[in-house]
Design a protein around this motif. Sequence first.
Motif, PDB file in Angstrom:
ATOM      1  N   ALA A   1       0.842  -1.190   0.000  1.00 18.15           N
ATOM      2  CA  ALA A   1       0.000   0.000   0.000  1.00 18.15           C
ATOM      3  C   ALA A   1       0.880   1.243   0.000  1.00 18.15           C
ATOM      4  O   ALA A   1       2.032   1.209   0.442  1.00 18.15           O
ATOM      5  CB  ALA A   1      -0.941   0.006   1.204  1.00 18.15           C
ATOM      6  N   GLY A   2       0.315   2.333  -0.503  1.00 16.35           N
ATOM      7  CA  GLY A   2       1.082   3.566  -0.567  1.00 16.35           C
ATOM      8  C   GLY A   2       0.186   4.765  -0.778  1.00 16.35           C
ATOM      9  O   GLY A   2      -1.040   4.679  -0.685  1.00 16.35           O
ATOM     10  N   CYS A   3       0.799   5.895  -1.071  1.00 18.38           N
ATOM     11  CA  CYS A   3       0.088   7.152  -1.236  1.00 18.38           C
ATOM     12  C   CYS A   3       0.689   7.908  -2.409  1.00 18.38           C
ATOM     13  O   CYS A   3       1.903   7.867  -2.631  1.00 18.38           O
ATOM     14  CB  CYS A   3       0.173   7.981   0.040  1.00 18.38           C
ATOM     15  N   ILE A   4      -0.167   8.598  -3.175  1.00 19.57           N
ATOM     16  CA  ILE A   4       0.265   9.336  -4.353  1.00 19.57           C
ATOM     17  C   ILE A   4      -0.073  10.814  -4.194  1.00 19.57           C
ATOM     18  O   ILE A   4      -1.108  11.167  -3.606  1.00 19.57           O
ATOM     19  CB  ILE A   4      -0.400   8.769  -5.632  1.00 19.57           C
ATOM     20  N   ASP A   5       0.799  11.668  -4.678  1.00 12.04           N
ATOM     21  CA  ASP A   5       0.545  13.110  -4.663  1.00 12.04           C
ATOM     22  C   ASP A   5       1.530  13.773  -5.609  1.00 12.04           C
ATOM     23  O   ASP A   5       2.449  13.129  -6.141  1.00 12.04           O
ATOM     24  CB  ASP A   5       0.681  13.682  -3.257  1.00 12.04           C
ATOM     25  N   SER A   6       1.345  15.077  -5.821  1.00 11.75           N
ATOM     26  CA  SER A   6       2.219  15.828  -6.717  1.00 11.75           C
ATOM     27  C   SER A   6       2.662  17.117  -6.052  1.00 11.75           C
ATOM     28  O   SER A   6       2.038  17.585  -5.086  1.00 11.75           O
ATOM     29  CB  SER A   6       1.496  16.152  -8.036  1.00 11.75           C
ATOM     30  N   GLN A   7       3.734  17.686  -6.572  1.00 15.04           N
ATOM     31  CA  GLN A   7       4.287  18.928  -6.044  1.00 15.04           C
ATOM     32  C   GLN A   7       4.834  19.753  -7.201  1.00 15.04           C
ATOM     33  O   GLN A   7       5.678  19.275  -7.962  1.00 15.04           O
ATOM     34  CB  GLN A   7       5.405  18.634  -5.029  1.00 15.04           C
ATOM     35  N   SER A   8       4.339  20.974  -7.349  1.00 11.52           N
ATOM     36  CA  SER A   8       4.844  21.876  -8.387  1.00 11.52           C
ATOM     37  C   SER A   8       6.125  22.531  -7.904  1.00 11.52           C
ATOM     38  O   SER A   8       6.221  22.978  -6.759  1.00 11.52           O
ATOM     39  CB  SER A   8       3.797  22.948  -8.727  1.00 11.52           C
ATOM     40  N   VAL A   9       7.125  22.588  -8.807  1.00 12.94           N
ATOM     41  CA  VAL A   9       8.451  23.085  -8.452  1.00 12.94           C
ATOM     42  C   VAL A   9       8.802  24.244  -9.376  1.00 12.94           C
ATOM     43  O   VAL A   9       8.728  24.114 -10.606  1.00 12.94           O
ATOM     44  CB  VAL A   9       9.516  21.976  -8.563  1.00 12.94           C
ATOM     45  N   GLN A  10       9.181  25.362  -8.794  1.00 12.03           N
ATOM     46  CA  GLN A  10       9.555  26.544  -9.571  1.00 12.03           C
ATOM     47  C   GLN A  10      10.856  26.281 -10.309  1.00 12.03           C
ATOM     48  O   GLN A  10      11.810  25.749  -9.735  1.00 12.03           O
ATOM     49  CB  GLN A  10       9.707  27.746  -8.644  1.00 12.03           C
ATOM     50  N   GLU A  11      10.925  26.661 -11.573  1.00 10.08           N
ATOM     51  CA  GLU A  11      12.163  26.484 -12.328  1.00 10.08           C
ATOM     52  C   GLU A  11      13.172  27.555 -11.941  1.00 10.08           C
ATOM     53  O   GLU A  11      12.820  28.617 -11.427  1.00 10.08           O
ATOM     54  CB  GLU A  11      11.880  26.543 -13.824  1.00 10.08           C
ATOM     55  N   SER A  12      14.436  27.271 -12.162  1.00 11.90           N
ATOM     56  CA  SER A  12      15.504  28.176 -11.764  1.00 11.90           C
ATOM     57  C   SER A  12      15.548  29.406 -12.670  1.00 11.90           C
ATOM     58  O   SER A  12      15.017  29.408 -13.779  1.00 11.90           O
ATOM     59  CB  SER A  12      16.853  27.460 -11.805  1.00 11.90           C
ATOM     60  N   ALA A  13      16.208  30.451 -12.191  1.00 17.29           N
ATOM     61  CA  ALA A  13      16.298  31.689 -12.949  1.00 17.29           C
ATOM     62  C   ALA A  13      17.261  31.592 -14.124  1.00 17.29           C
ATOM     63  O   ALA A  13      17.262  32.467 -14.995  1.00 17.29           O
ATOM     64  CB  ALA A  13      16.744  32.832 -12.028  1.00 17.29           C
ATOM     65  N   GLU A  14      18.097  30.534 -14.159  1.00 14.98           N
ATOM     66  CA  GLU A  14      19.054  30.394 -15.257  1.00 14.98           C
ATOM     67  C   GLU A  14      18.385  30.030 -16.578  1.00 14.98           C
ATOM     68  O   GLU A  14      19.017  30.105 -17.629  1.00 14.98           O
ATOM     69  CB  GLU A  14      20.104  29.324 -14.912  1.00 14.98           C
ATOM     70  N   GLY A  15      17.151  29.621 -16.551  1.00 15.90           N
ATOM     71  CA  GLY A  15      16.433  29.295 -17.777  1.00 15.90           C
ATOM     72  C   GLY A  15      16.886  28.007 -18.420  1.00 15.90           C
ATOM     73  O   GLY A  15      16.833  27.878 -19.641  1.00 15.90           O
ATOM     74  N   VAL A  16      17.302  27.024 -17.620  1.00 23.50           N
ATOM     75  CA  VAL A  16      17.767  25.762 -18.185  1.00 23.50           C
ATOM     76  C   VAL A  16      16.603  24.832 -18.536  1.00 23.50           C
ATOM     77  O   VAL A  16      16.768  23.895 -19.314  1.00 23.50           O
ATOM     78  CB  VAL A  16      18.727  25.051 -17.205  1.00 23.50           C
ATOM     79  N   VAL A  17      15.443  25.077 -17.946  1.00 27.04           N
ATOM     80  CA  VAL A  17      14.279  24.225 -18.206  1.00 27.04           C
ATOM     81  C   VAL A  17      13.689  24.598 -19.558  1.00 27.04           C
ATOM     82  O   VAL A  17      13.335  25.754 -19.800  1.00 27.04           O
ATOM     83  CB  VAL A  17      13.222  24.377 -17.097  1.00 27.04           C
ATOM     84  N   GLY A  18      13.590  23.634 -20.452  1.00 24.91           N
ATOM     85  CA  GLY A  18      13.071  23.882 -21.782  1.00 24.91           C
ATOM     86  C   GLY A  18      11.583  24.213 -21.770  1.00 24.91           C
ATOM     87  O   GLY A  18      10.822  23.745 -20.919  1.00 24.91           O
ATOM     88  N   VAL A  19      11.155  25.011 -22.745  1.00 21.63           N
ATOM     89  CA  VAL A  19       9.755  25.406 -22.834  1.00 21.63           C
ATOM     90  C   VAL A  19       8.855  24.197 -23.084  1.00 21.63           C
ATOM     91  O   VAL A  19       7.720  24.137 -22.609  1.00 21.63           O
ATOM     92  CB  VAL A  19       9.575  26.455 -23.961  1.00 21.63           C
ATOM     93  N   ASP A  20       9.368  23.211 -23.821  1.00 17.57           N
ATOM     94  CA  ASP A  20       8.559  22.041 -24.152  1.00 17.57           C
ATOM     95  C   ASP A  20       8.297  21.140 -22.959  1.00 17.57           C
ATOM     96  O   ASP A  20       7.392  20.291 -23.004  1.00 17.57           O
ATOM     97  CB  ASP A  20       9.234  21.242 -25.266  1.00 17.57           C
ATOM     98  N   THR A  21       9.062  21.283 -21.876  1.00 18.75           N
ATOM     99  CA  THR A  21       8.861  20.447 -20.685  1.00 18.75           C
ATOM    100  C   THR A  21       8.444  21.276 -19.477  1.00 18.75           C
ATOM    101  O   THR A  21       8.514  20.798 -18.347  1.00 18.75           O
ATOM    102  CB  THR A  21      10.142  19.665 -20.351  1.00 18.75           C
ATOM    103  N   SER A  22       8.028  22.523 -19.712  1.00 17.09           N
ATOM    104  CA  SER A  22       7.640  23.417 -18.623  1.00 17.09           C
ATOM    105  C   SER A  22       6.197  23.862 -18.814  1.00 17.09           C
ATOM    106  O   SER A  22       5.642  23.787 -19.917  1.00 17.09           O
ATOM    107  CB  SER A  22       8.566  24.631 -18.566  1.00 17.09           C
ATOM    108  N   GLY A  23       5.573  24.321 -17.745  1.00 19.52           N
ATOM    109  CA  GLY A  23       4.201  24.798 -17.823  1.00 19.52           C
ATOM    110  C   GLY A  23       3.865  25.629 -16.602  1.00 19.52           C
ATOM    111  O   GLY A  23       4.676  25.788 -15.684  1.00 19.52           O
ATOM    112  N   PHE A  24       2.647  26.168 -16.575  1.00 20.66           N
ATOM    113  CA  PHE A  24       2.206  27.017 -15.468  1.00 20.66           C
ATOM    114  C   PHE A  24       1.074  26.335 -14.723  1.00 20.66           C
ATOM    115  O   PHE A  24       0.071  25.926 -15.313  1.00 20.66           O
ATOM    116  CB  PHE A  24       1.739  28.381 -15.988  1.00 20.66           C
ATOM    117  N   ASP A  25       1.253  26.189 -13.416  1.00 21.15           N
ATOM    118  CA  ASP A  25       0.233  25.612 -12.556  1.00 21.15           C
ATOM    119  C   ASP A  25      -0.615  26.752 -11.998  1.00 21.15           C
ATOM    120  O   ASP A  25      -0.166  27.494 -11.113  1.00 21.15           O
ATOM    121  CB  ASP A  25       0.891  24.835 -11.414  1.00 21.15           C
TER     122      ASP A  25
END
Length: 301
Positions: free
Chosen positions: A128-152
Amino acid sequence: MSLNPAPAGVSQPGCVCTCGCLTRRRRYSTDLTDEQWTLLQPLLPISLAATSVGGRPEKHYRRTMIDAIFYVVNNGNKWRDLPADFPPWQTVYGLLRRWCHEHATADLVDLLRARLRRASGRNPVASAGCIDSQSVQESAEGVVGVDTSGFDPHKKVNGRKRHIITDTLGLLVSVSVTPANVQDRDAAWCLVRHAALRGLAHIWADQGYLGDWITHAKALLKTTIEIVHRIPGTTGFQVLPRRWVVERSFAWITRRRRCARDYERLPEHHATMVHWAAIIQMTRRLTRLPQPTQQDPKQPL
């Protein structure tokens, strides 16, 4: 399952490096103690050079390489700023990336979780277990690609969202990283399927996971998804049954500065950082528990 043809649990070849990493002095809080290394070393994937498959021998001491990865995950520094007493950052990053692509890091989490559950008097395989999610702010360096990023819009976070499943002790079972605008129920299927392969048959979730997929999970994966509802008529913060376990796991993860924000260009590398955060936590916790000499078949779930 790891894609590495050489399994874990086999002794490693000796260090052939002349840079001094074999005799490096322990100086950082993240450095493995002798007891932790004794527990962790047999669980690491064996180098191909020590098998009949063959391959190039590892140049640097495996323990020092793990210390370097722990240092980056815990302190959140850039790879290029790795202290000089560690092996070259390209070598350390290459090991982390190779184990990520071979799923060896996820296998290491499974092995540590089973051993920690056994040491805690539980069945090594969680049911047995538990599931949940957590939104994480991307860094200011802009390394996170637009295709894998979004707005919650709910959390007002621009970046990615990490979805995890833990067992009833809060130990990591499965992790997935998506853009932050992906709904929880849309990302849950792959995560639950991965957890079902590891033995989970009952998973608690919040109301964000309501949907038809729950019926499909019961029919196809033989996994029951139970929604934990808030107490009617109450407002503000309240501790909900079962769900607090996964919330505590998120707190354990975000204690590692590399996981406090998203600094990874690829989603799978962010998931690997979550795996390493769990490895640090479970390794330290395991050394504080007495190790059982043999498995008791009557251990409680």
